[in-house]
Design an enzyme around this catalytic site. Structure first.
Site, PDB file in Angstrom:
ATOM      1  N   ASP A  79       0.830  -1.202   0.000  1.00 60.13           N
ATOM      2  CA  ASP A  79       0.000   0.000   0.000  1.00 60.13           C
ATOM      3  C   ASP A  79       0.872   1.262   0.000  1.00 60.13           C
ATOM      4  O   ASP A  79       2.083   1.208   0.291  1.00 60.13           O
ATOM      5  CB  ASP A  79      -0.899  -0.030   1.245  1.00 60.13           C
ATOM      6  CG  ASP A  79      -2.252   0.635   1.020  1.00 60.13           C
ATOM      7  OD1 ASP A  79      -2.357   1.480   0.110  1.00 60.13           O
ATOM      8  OD2 ASP A  79      -3.201   0.326   1.769  1.00 60.13           O
ATOM      9  N   ASP A 101     -10.652   2.299  -3.620  1.00 63.41           N
ATOM     10  CA  ASP A 101     -11.192   1.904  -2.314  1.00 63.41           C
ATOM     11  C   ASP A 101     -12.710   1.882  -2.342  1.00 63.41           C
ATOM     12  O   ASP A 101     -13.340   1.466  -1.369  1.00 63.41           O
ATOM     13  CB  ASP A 101     -10.732   2.881  -1.223  1.00 63.41           C
ATOM     14  CG  ASP A 101      -9.430   2.418  -0.598  1.00 63.41           C
ATOM     15  OD1 ASP A 101      -8.969   1.322  -0.941  1.00 63.41           O
ATOM     16  OD2 ASP A 101      -8.877   3.170   0.225  1.00 63.41           O
TER      17      ASP A 101
HETATM   18  C1  DGJ Z   1      -5.963   1.679   1.886  1.00 66.24           C
HETATM   19  C2  DGJ Z   1      -6.296   0.515   1.011  1.00 66.24           C
HETATM   20  O1  DGJ Z   1      -6.714   0.945  -0.237  1.00 66.24           O
HETATM   21  C3  DGJ Z   1      -7.336  -0.354   1.711  1.00 66.24           C
HETATM   22  O2  DGJ Z   1      -7.721  -1.404   0.884  1.00 66.24           O
HETATM   23  C4  DGJ Z   1      -6.754  -0.860   2.995  1.00 66.24           C
HETATM   24  O3  DGJ Z   1      -5.681  -1.706   2.716  1.00 66.24           O
HETATM   25  C5  DGJ Z   1      -6.304   0.309   3.856  1.00 66.24           C
HETATM   26  N1  DGJ Z   1      -5.443   1.196   3.125  1.00 66.24           N
HETATM   27  C6  DGJ Z   1      -5.600  -0.169   5.088  1.00 66.24           C
HETATM   28  O4  DGJ Z   1      -5.077   0.859   5.811  1.00 66.24           O
END
Ligand code: DGJ
Length: 716
Positions: free
Chosen positions: A455, A519
């Site tokens: 991430d 997301d």
């Molecule tokens: C952002 C990501 O896009 C989510 O899927 C998740 O992994 C969160 N971060 C976790 O902090």
């Protein structure tokens, strides 16, 4: 020095004609659809027929737009190269000094080589430019430049842009904006005289980053209309531009966007640009197909099929309780998940998103026996195991930040503004690099892991060390680190995530297997994001998860059919607290997962097709096998149709001379819906020639808003 002038490169349905003039930098005189075999006389005539003519107000001997348009050629637009030696050498003039055409330089009547390396020097400025031009096997044209400092003082580089000439009739520009949870929103403009620029200054491509800058014939769509597009394969800052000038012509350019003073090329040293890719097509699908071909070639060859991922993020967030996580694994295995992804929250003190990034140790309070009991359980249910990390980041509240505040990227003594309670580590610092490598290597080496979700949740602002900008070095170090990890743990797949799709470019895609495109899993939003991200991202890398009925990001509620139907054209996942799902929902989910599995070989290898359906309320997308033996299309009714029915749907891309069996294969209650039963082809299927399907099509059934019909075509 060269066997052929002009040189004709051909490959993958693409031609590039390069002229080597006696003065100045060589020029691309044509790029686009394959011109076929051209004899030398035809090539010479192609160039002569398009020779720029003298116009009042112009220089006396106007030149064609070169690979590096400069004022020394008479170019008055943004120069291809900007830089200086403390105010001197501000305007270089290069002369061609070498051409290396690779194996088998083009000769009359033969297909030319697909790559060429061109060297130009400017003794007075003390600079050497080396341009590599290649046509990839899928027909992308890519350019990369290296600027050598042959002088005795440092050369400060402002910008070095790869330029592609643009035909005058390609006047409609398409680029993208967006934000977290609404990535890739298209915007169209008319390209008038002037410079249309999209800059990415977020230290990562960004949710608003324009993956591509496209210019086409007015009204171009997915199926037709000449279009050209440029992409910068770089995960730091970038610049994309299209510029129409009054005298010199039009160019479309791509470059790494350099911060002030970032690249000071020492005497004897050099700077190399990222690859800048250009694609063309009659319609966006053809243009995108060239990118997909390239990504498929450069991504690591995969041994098996992409597993259905169960990501527990939206099910548990930071509440890591073994009993609940085990229950999720059990239900996930029942519905057909093949990989279990433990997301954020497993490491030292990470009870919310305000702390602990950088402290990559298993939290003994939450995980007294470590991660192994869960991993063992998951593996016992026949699933792989993946885990979340955010390696470039450090929380303000973390052991790491307290111990090594100097490891944080910063403009000088001061720190950049805090974002999401975190800062960005300086990977160009060998100590940082070694620490993160050691932690990730430990994580992967001492646990039975198959997958890493990588991430990157904040922008990289003011990225410096010792007062100097180091984003370029940092970005290269990130690539090096991923490469090193992959070498040490070749069986581990990596998911590319940056708060969803905020880091998508061809370099990161070459190092990862899946991209979490957004997301926002609300299918109504997601349908658009996936469609436009798909211009670069092949379907099998588009991470699409089926979420809970009420979206966690928009609050909108949608049916399982709609959620699953939109997610189907991707690398499927589930992100839903399955312990709260009803028996009926679990049964339907199982059917959707089974449908996906039975078609994923096709979905993950075929050619992506989008139709330009007249009524935008109906989104028609599909995948056609390369041998055209089969296809899967989804008809997604996003909102209610403009007319009582959404009208006739054409099915392009099939073999016109073959006959196809057409079957609706949507699982779940959608098929039992009242409206569908009135259409015989929907209820009982039909058989039609590919030509009829492409030209005449099928009448779309009246579907309520937010439903999807999945249709399979099989050659008989
Ligand atoms: C952002 C990501 O896009 C989510 O899927 C998740 O992994 C969160 N971060 C976790 O902090």
């Amino acid at each position: 020095m060269r066997a052929c002038n002009p040189l004709h490169l051909r490959q993958g349905g693409t031609s590039v004609v390069i002229e080597f003039p006696t003065v100045g930098v060589p020029a691309i005189r044509y790029w686009g659809p394959d011109l076929g075999v051209l004899i030398a006389a035809d090539l010479a005539s192609l160039v002569e027929a398009n020779r720029p003519q003298h116009r009042v107000g112009d220089v006396d001997e106007p030149r064609a737009v070169s690979l590096l348009p400069l004022p020394s050629d008479g170019w008055t637009g943004a120069p291809g190269l900007e830089g200086d030696r403390q105010g001197l050498a501000f305007s270089p003039a290069f002369t061609l000094t070498a051409v290396d055409g690779g194996p088998g330089v083009s000769v009359e009547g033969e297909v030319g080589p697909a790559s060429v390396v061109i060297r130009c020097d400017d003794a007075e400025s003390g600079l050497r430019l080396v341009v590599e031009i290649e046509i990839t096997r899928s027909g992308l044209v890519r350019q990369r430049m290296q600027l050598h400092n042959l002088g005795s003082s440092s050369y400060s580089l402002g910008s070095l842009r790869a330029s592609f000439p643009l035909a005058d009739d390609l006047t409609e520009v398409l680029d993208f904006t967006g934000r977290w949870m609404r990535e890739r929103v298209p915007q169209r403009h008319t390209l008038t005289v002037g410079r249309h620029v999209r800059e990415g200054r977020r230290g990562r491509p960004g949710a608003d980053g324009s993956l591509l800058l496209l210019a086409g014939a007015p009204g171009f769509g997915f199926e037709r209309g000449q279009v050209r597009g440029v992409h910068v394969a770089w995960s730091g800052n970038h610049e994309l531009a299209a510029e129409r000038t009054v005298l010199g012509g039009t160019v479309i350019t791509g470059a790494e966007l350099l911060l002030p003073g970032e690249i000071a090329i020492a005497a004897g040293d050099s700077y190399r640009t990222p690859w800048v890719y250009a694609s063309h097509g009659d319609g966006l699908d053809e243009l995108a197909g060239r990118f997909h071909g390239q990504v498929r070639e450069s991504a690591r060859a995969r041994s098996g099929e992409r597993p259905v991922v169960l990501n527990v993020w939206e099910a548990v967030y930071f509440e890591h309780r073994l009993d609940k996580l085990v229950e999720l694994a059990d239900i996930g295995a029942e519905v057909g998940a093949e990989l279990y992804m433990l997301d954020d929250g497993w490491f030292l003190g990470r009870r919310d998103d305000r702390r602990a990034l950088g402290d990559w140790y298993v939290d003994p309070e939450v995980w007294p026996e470590g991660l192994d009991p869960l991993i063992r359980h998951v593996k016992g249910r026949g699933m792989g195991f993946g885990i979340w990390v955010e390696p470039e980041m450090v929380s303000v509240d973390s052991e790491l930040a307290r111990a090594h505040p100097d490891w944080i990227l910063r403009p000088g003594d001061r720190l950049p503004p805090v974002g999401k309670w975190q800062h960005v580590l300086d990977f160009s610092n060998p100590e940082v690099y070694a620490y993160i490598l050691e932690r990730l290597d430990w994580l992967l080496g001492s646990h039975d892991l198959d997958y890493l979700k990588w991430d990157h949740n904040r922008d990289v602002l003011e990225p410096g060390r010792g007062g100097r900008a180091v984003l370029h070095e940092h970005t290269l170090a990130v690539y090096r680190l991923i490469d090193e990890l992959r070498e040490r743990h070749p069986h581990v797949d990596i998911e590319n995530c940056a708060s969803g799709g905020a880091r998508i470019d061809l370099e990161i895609l070459a190092r990862t297997e899946r991209t979490w495109t957004s997301d926002c899993a609300d299918p109504l939003e997601r349908a658009m994001t996936q469609k436009y991200t798909g211009l670069l991202l092949p379907i099998e890398m588009s991470g699409n998860d089926i979420s809970a009925s009420a979206s966690h990001t928009t609050g909108r509620t949608s049916s399982l059919d709609f959620r699953a139907g939109v997610a189907l054209l991707g690398y499927l996942g589930i992100q839903w607290d399955l312990t709260r799902a009803t028996e009926v929902e679990l049964a339907e989910l199982t059917e959707w997962v089974a449908l996906y599995k039975s078609h994923r070989r096709l979905l993950h290898s075929g050619r992506a097709v989008n139709t330009d359906h007249a009524d935008p309320s109906l989104m028609v997308r599909g995948v056609v096998a390369h041998d055209r033996s089969e296809a899967i299309f989804t008809l997604a009714q996003l909102t209610s149709a403009l007319a009582p029915s959404a009208g006739r749907v054409r099915v392009p891309g099939l073999d016109p001379d073959a006959r196809y069996r057409v079957d609706v294969v949507t699982p779940g209650p959608a098929l039992r819906s009242r409206a569908y039963t009135e259409m015989p082809w929907v209820t009982s299927g039909t058989t039609l020639p590919g030509r009829v399907l492409a030209q005449s099509g099928l009448e779309a059934p009246v579907i309520d808003p937010e439903q999807v019909l999945v249709v399979r075509f099989s050659r008989v």
